[in-house]
Design a protein around this motif. Structure first.
Motif, PDB file in Angstrom:
ATOM      1  N   LEU A   1     -33.465  16.895  -0.738  1.00  0.00           N
ATOM      2  CA  LEU A   1     -33.014  15.519  -0.620  1.00  0.00           C
ATOM      3  C   LEU A   1     -32.583  14.774  -1.810  1.00  0.00           C
ATOM      4  CD1 LEU A   1     -36.215  14.619   1.331  1.00  0.00           C
ATOM      5  CD2 LEU A   1     -33.908  14.627   2.273  1.00  0.00           C
ATOM      6  N   ARG A   2     -32.828  14.970  -2.921  1.00  0.00           N
ATOM      7  CA  ARG A   2     -32.654  14.338  -4.211  1.00  0.00           C
ATOM      8  C   ARG A   2     -30.961  15.048  -4.253  1.00  0.00           C
ATOM      9  NH1 ARG A   2     -34.308  17.403  -9.563  1.00  0.00           N
ATOM     10  NH2 ARG A   2     -32.586  18.644  -8.268  1.00  0.00           N
ATOM     11  N   ASN A   3     -30.736  16.158  -3.944  1.00  0.00           N
ATOM     12  CA  ASN A   3     -29.397  16.915  -4.275  1.00  0.00           C
ATOM     13  C   ASN A   3     -28.503  16.367  -3.291  1.00  0.00           C
ATOM     14  OD1 ASN A   3     -30.367  18.521  -6.189  1.00  0.00           O
ATOM     15  ND2 ASN A   3     -30.701  20.165  -4.868  1.00  0.00           N
ATOM     16  N   ALA A   4     -28.980  16.044  -2.148  1.00  0.00           N
ATOM     17  CA  ALA A   4     -28.335  15.368  -0.970  1.00  0.00           C
ATOM     18  C   ALA A   4     -27.491  14.051  -1.731  1.00  0.00           C
ATOM     19  CB  ALA A   4     -29.070  15.179   0.356  1.00  0.00           C
ATOM     20  N   VAL A   5     -28.436  13.343  -2.217  1.00  0.00           N
ATOM     21  CA  VAL A   5     -28.170  11.803  -2.520  1.00  0.00           C
ATOM     22  C   VAL A   5     -27.252  12.220  -3.513  1.00  0.00           C
ATOM     23  CG1 VAL A   5     -28.910  10.021  -3.956  1.00  0.00           C
ATOM     24  CG2 VAL A   5     -30.444  10.749  -2.153  1.00  0.00           C
TER      25      VAL A   5
ATOM     26  N   ASN B   1     -36.471   7.330   3.416  1.00  0.00           N
ATOM     27  CA  ASN B   1     -37.486   7.437   4.731  1.00  0.00           C
ATOM     28  C   ASN B   1     -38.039   8.695   4.900  1.00  0.00           C
ATOM     29  OD1 ASN B   1     -37.506   4.493   5.433  1.00  0.00           O
ATOM     30  ND2 ASN B   1     -35.765   4.811   6.519  1.00  0.00           N
ATOM     31  N   ILE B   2     -36.914   9.733   4.859  1.00  0.00           N
ATOM     32  CA  ILE B   2     -37.395  10.959   4.844  1.00  0.00           C
ATOM     33  C   ILE B   2     -38.342  11.498   3.982  1.00  0.00           C
ATOM     34  CG2 ILE B   2     -36.539  13.335   4.878  1.00  0.00           C
ATOM     35  CD1 ILE B   2     -34.030  12.229   5.943  1.00  0.00           C
ATOM     36  N   SER B   3     -38.366  10.977   2.762  1.00  0.00           N
ATOM     37  CA  SER B   3     -39.172  11.584   1.744  1.00  0.00           C
ATOM     38  C   SER B   3     -40.656  11.180   1.795  1.00  0.00           C
ATOM     39  CB  SER B   3     -38.625  11.077   0.249  1.00  0.00           C
ATOM     40  OG  SER B   3     -38.702   9.659   0.192  1.00  0.00           O
TER      41      SER B   3
END
Length: 231
Positions: free
Chosen positions: A108-112, A94-96
């Protein structure tokens, strides 16, 4: 070990009945204006770019997860049972859609990826950190990474350190990121935001410190946890 099948993510391969308006209609449902004119605008202007963003995000996440699977760090079955990971993926998707800058998308990818690991922070931390990425600017993230370890940052990025005996944090920023120092209103607002959120130790950028102090860690423990989650 079975990996994530990235081909099913690509809309060129995904069945047409599964991809039509899956994201777009949900987004329109949140807008107080409804009806066919809005749907027509969406169909002609927004659907392709939004689907492209979603696909690029999922492919990047899938590739990173496959690296972890190949290394034996996680398994596909384990990820399916990892509630923190599943929630993070949903939120990041959603954020992306609301962001286009590469550095935020990388964060965001790193957060996942970090949410898939045993070191994933608790739900409270994870939610606060994701909310921060959603509303922050790229400059917020850049400054946090700089002041997590300024001395290492200058070495890693091959930038010259200020060599005065006493300097201010603003002079550190001027040497590291001169483009930020040009607009003091924006910089002051960003720094104030970081300080109020408890992410950095020093309130005033113009405070004079020793060069050694300025080139040492300025983030709080809370700020360091955020940097780690996004790295």
């Amino acid at each position: 070990m079975e990996k994530v099948n990235l081909e099913t993510i690509d809309p060129k391969i995904e069945p047409i009945e599964e991809k039509l308006h899956r994201i777009g209609r949900a987004a329109i449902g949140a807008i107080p204006v409804v009806g066919s004119p809005l749907l027509e605008i969406f169909n002609s202007v927004l659907e392709a770019p939004l689907n492209k963003r979603r696909t690029e995000t999922m492919l990047a996440i899938g590739a990173a997860l496959n690296d972890l699977i190949e290394q034996g760090v996680v398994t596909e079955a384990g990820l399916q049972e990892n509630e923190a990971f599943v929630s993070t993926v949903a939120e990041v998707c959603n954020i992306s859609l609301r962001n286009h800058q590469a550095e935020k998308l990388e964060a965001l990818r790193n957060a996942v990826v970090n949410s898939a690991l045993p070191t994933c922070p608790s739900d409270d931390y994870r939610q606060i950190f994701l909310n921060f990425v959603d509303v922050c600017t790229v400059s917020h993230i850049r400054l946090l990474k700089l002041f997590e370890d300024p001395d290492h940052w200058f070495t890693k990025n091959k930038r010259s350190k200020p060599y005065q005996t006493t300097v201010s944090l603003s002079q550190i920023i001027a040497s590291a990121m001169p483009e930020l120092i040009e607009n003091h209103e924006i910089l002051d607002s960003i720094w104030s935001d970081l300080y109020q959120k408890g992410l950095v130790e020093v309130k005033q950028l113009e405070m004079i410190l020793s060069a050694e102090s300025c080139l040492s860690k300025q983030t709080t423990h809370f700020g360091s946890k955020l940097v780690a989650f996004l790295s």
